[in-house]
Design a protein around this motif. Structure first.
Motif, PDB file in Angstrom:
ATOM      1  N   SER A  76       0.732  -1.291  -0.113  1.00  0.00           N
ATOM      2  CA  SER A  76       0.056  -0.016   0.124  1.00  0.00           C
ATOM      3  C   SER A  76       0.889   1.248   0.148  1.00  0.00           C
ATOM      4  CB  SER A  76      -0.814  -0.003   1.210  1.00  0.00           C
ATOM      5  OG  SER A  76      -0.167   0.174   2.583  1.00  0.00           O
ATOM      6  N   ALA A  77       0.160   2.366  -0.586  1.00  0.00           N
ATOM      7  CA  ALA A  77       1.183   3.582  -0.737  1.00  0.00           C
ATOM      8  C   ALA A  77       0.123   4.713  -0.662  1.00  0.00           C
ATOM      9  CB  ALA A  77       1.816   3.443  -1.907  1.00  0.00           C
ATOM     10  N   VAL A  78       0.704   5.745  -0.165  1.00  0.00           N
ATOM     11  CA  VAL A  78      -0.158   7.106   0.180  1.00  0.00           C
ATOM     12  C   VAL A  78       0.722   8.275  -0.485  1.00  0.00           C
ATOM     13  CG1 VAL A  78      -1.460   8.830   1.663  1.00  0.00           C
ATOM     14  CG2 VAL A  78      -1.507   6.319   2.060  1.00  0.00           C
ATOM     15  N   ALA A  79       0.292   9.268  -1.381  1.00  0.00           N
ATOM     16  CA  ALA A  79       0.913  10.180  -1.730  1.00  0.00           C
ATOM     17  C   ALA A  79       0.451  11.528  -0.737  1.00  0.00           C
ATOM     18  CB  ALA A  79       0.748  10.663  -3.048  1.00  0.00           C
ATOM     19  N   VAL A  80       1.342  12.332  -0.013  1.00  0.00           N
ATOM     20  CA  VAL A  80       0.928  13.316   0.777  1.00  0.00           C
ATOM     21  C   VAL A  80       1.684  14.655   0.283  1.00  0.00           C
ATOM     22  CG1 VAL A  80       0.939  14.281   3.080  1.00  0.00           C
ATOM     23  CG2 VAL A  80       0.806  11.679   2.624  1.00  0.00           C
ATOM     24  N   THR A  81       0.808  15.625  -0.045  1.00  0.00           N
ATOM     25  CA  THR A  81       1.622  16.918  -0.375  1.00  0.00           C
ATOM     26  C   THR A  81       1.487  17.785   0.860  1.00  0.00           C
ATOM     27  OG1 THR A  81       0.566  16.382  -2.737  1.00  0.00           O
ATOM     28  CG2 THR A  81       1.394  18.886  -2.187  1.00  0.00           C
ATOM     29  N   ARG A  82       2.941  18.320   1.257  1.00  0.00           N
ATOM     30  CA  ARG A  82       3.171  19.095   2.367  1.00  0.00           C
ATOM     31  C   ARG A  82       4.130  20.124   1.796  1.00  0.00           C
ATOM     32  NH1 ARG A  82       4.756  17.510   8.327  1.00  0.00           N
ATOM     33  NH2 ARG A  82       5.280  19.570   8.898  1.00  0.00           N
ATOM     34  N   ASP A  83       3.826  21.658   2.315  1.00  0.00           N
ATOM     35  CA  ASP A  83       4.745  22.368   1.938  1.00  0.00           C
ATOM     36  C   ASP A  83       5.365  22.452   0.544  1.00  0.00           C
ATOM     37  OD1 ASP A  83       4.839  23.094   4.794  1.00  0.00           O
ATOM     38  OD2 ASP A  83       6.204  21.480   5.395  1.00  0.00           O
ATOM     39  N   GLY A  84       4.565  22.179  -0.370  1.00  0.00           N
ATOM     40  CA  GLY A  84       4.796  21.990  -1.894  1.00  0.00           C
ATOM     41  C   GLY A  84       5.940  21.011  -2.204  1.00  0.00           C
ATOM     42  N   ARG A  85       5.859  19.896  -1.635  1.00  0.00           N
ATOM     43  CA  ARG A  85       6.563  18.592  -1.674  1.00  0.00           C
ATOM     44  C   ARG A  85       5.642  17.530  -1.568  1.00  0.00           C
ATOM     45  NH1 ARG A  85      12.233  19.244   1.653  1.00  0.00           N
ATOM     46  NH2 ARG A  85      13.629  19.477  -0.344  1.00  0.00           N
ATOM     47  N   GLU A  86       5.987  16.617  -2.576  1.00  0.00           N
ATOM     48  CA  GLU A  86       5.101  15.455  -2.378  1.00  0.00           C
ATOM     49  C   GLU A  86       6.126  14.307  -1.834  1.00  0.00           C
ATOM     50  OE1 GLU A  86       1.710  13.628  -5.062  1.00  0.00           O
ATOM     51  OE2 GLU A  86       3.673  13.323  -5.989  1.00  0.00           O
ATOM     52  N   TYR A  87       5.187  13.234  -0.984  1.00  0.00           N
ATOM     53  CA  TYR A  87       5.894  12.468  -0.178  1.00  0.00           C
ATOM     54  C   TYR A  87       5.110  11.280  -0.529  1.00  0.00           C
ATOM     55  CZ  TYR A  87       8.378  16.084   2.211  1.00  0.00           C
ATOM     56  OH  TYR A  87       9.069  17.130   2.526  1.00  0.00           O
ATOM     57  N   LEU A  88       5.747   9.886  -0.528  1.00  0.00           N
ATOM     58  CA  LEU A  88       5.253   8.624  -0.630  1.00  0.00           C
ATOM     59  C   LEU A  88       5.312   7.982   0.924  1.00  0.00           C
ATOM     60  CD1 LEU A  88       6.255   7.339  -4.315  1.00  0.00           C
ATOM     61  CD2 LEU A  88       3.917   8.367  -3.390  1.00  0.00           C
ATOM     62  N   VAL A  89       4.040   7.593   1.514  1.00  0.00           N
ATOM     63  CA  VAL A  89       4.318   6.617   2.489  1.00  0.00           C
ATOM     64  C   VAL A  89       3.910   5.291   2.140  1.00  0.00           C
ATOM     65  CG1 VAL A  89       3.399   6.176   4.865  1.00  0.00           C
ATOM     66  CG2 VAL A  89       3.427   8.619   4.194  1.00  0.00           C
ATOM     67  N   VAL A  90       4.813   4.411   2.528  1.00  0.00           N
ATOM     68  CA  VAL A  90       4.727   2.992   1.517  1.00  0.00           C
ATOM     69  C   VAL A  90       4.770   2.067   2.654  1.00  0.00           C
ATOM     70  CG1 VAL A  90       5.841   1.560   0.013  1.00  0.00           C
ATOM     71  CG2 VAL A  90       6.079   4.072  -0.409  1.00  0.00           C
ATOM     72  N   HIS A  91       3.921   0.938   2.460  1.00  0.00           N
ATOM     73  CA  HIS A  91       4.069  -0.326   3.343  1.00  0.00           C
ATOM     74  C   HIS A  91       4.449  -1.353   2.378  1.00  0.00           C
ATOM     75  CE1 HIS A  91       1.815  -3.850   5.323  1.00  0.00           C
ATOM     76  NE2 HIS A  91       2.831  -3.610   5.695  1.00  0.00           N
ATOM     77  N   SER A  92       5.715  -2.140   2.802  1.00  0.00           N
ATOM     78  CA  SER A  92       6.246  -2.892   2.133  1.00  0.00           C
ATOM     79  C   SER A  92       6.665  -4.187   2.841  1.00  0.00           C
ATOM     80  CB  SER A  92       7.164  -2.543   1.199  1.00  0.00           C
ATOM     81  OG  SER A  92       8.023  -3.572   0.406  1.00  0.00           O
TER      82      SER A  92
END
Length: 189
Positions: free
Chosen positions: A89-105
């Protein structure tokens, strides 16, 4: 011959005395070993529980900070991307103009700054990163985002809350972490 009595006082122990002593000693050693094994099992159980609670608290803190200040987030359907490298599973999070991926592997939860134009490129790049650099938690069995009383879009707009549920497991111990988050960045004053 009547007057001859044998004296058995040579200072030794009889065979029966030795057998009784060995049996009593064996019972004491068996009881002590049982208590040691019981104590060791209890220590391991407490150690596992502590590890799960620590992982949970640190993960909750990081995810709360990340999502509260998010201006957008999106669950990624990883089934569409075979290049995902074992990502469940993965979630894309936009914060402070940057995009991060939170990934479960596997049993790990980690994050990375999104790199690439498409989601498939981002997942492939994230899967190729060394996990130790962006490691969040170990022992993770599942990681889910659950919209509370609104859609994801409404939550980002500041009209709802988000529940992040993470299941941790080690040995026979399991620990469920539930965090309810109201996003701060969505509402404009």
């Amino acid at each position: 011959m009547r007057g001859e009595q044998r004296s058995c006082k040579d200072g030794g122990y009889t065979l029966i005395e030795l057998i009784v002593t060995v049996l009593i000693s064996a019972c004491v050693v068996a009881a002590a070993t049982g208590f040691l094994v019981l104590g060791l099992r209890r220590y391991q159980s407490i150690n596992q529980e502590t590890a799960l609670q620590t992982e949970s608290q640190l993960t909750e803190f990081f995810l709360t900070e990340l999502f509260q200040e998010a201006s957008a987030f999106e669950e990624i359907d990883v089934a569409e991307f075979p290049a995902g490298g074992g990502i469940s599973s993965a979630v894309a999070v936009t914060r402070d103009g940057r995009e991060y991926l939170v990934v479960h592997s596997g049993t790990q939860l980690w994050y990375a700054e999104a790199a690439g134009a498409s989601r498939e490129e981002q997942l492939a790049a994230a899967a190729a990163l060394p996990k130790s650099e962006k490691f969040l938690a170990d022992y993770v069995v599942s990681f889910d985002l659950i919209p509370g009383n609104a859609t994801f879009e409404e939550i980002v707009a500041g009209d709802g809350w988000l529940k992040i549920e993470t299941l941790f497991s080690v040995g026979t111990k399991q620990y469920v972490s539930n965090v309810m988050i109201a996003l701060r960045n969505g509402k404009q004053n």
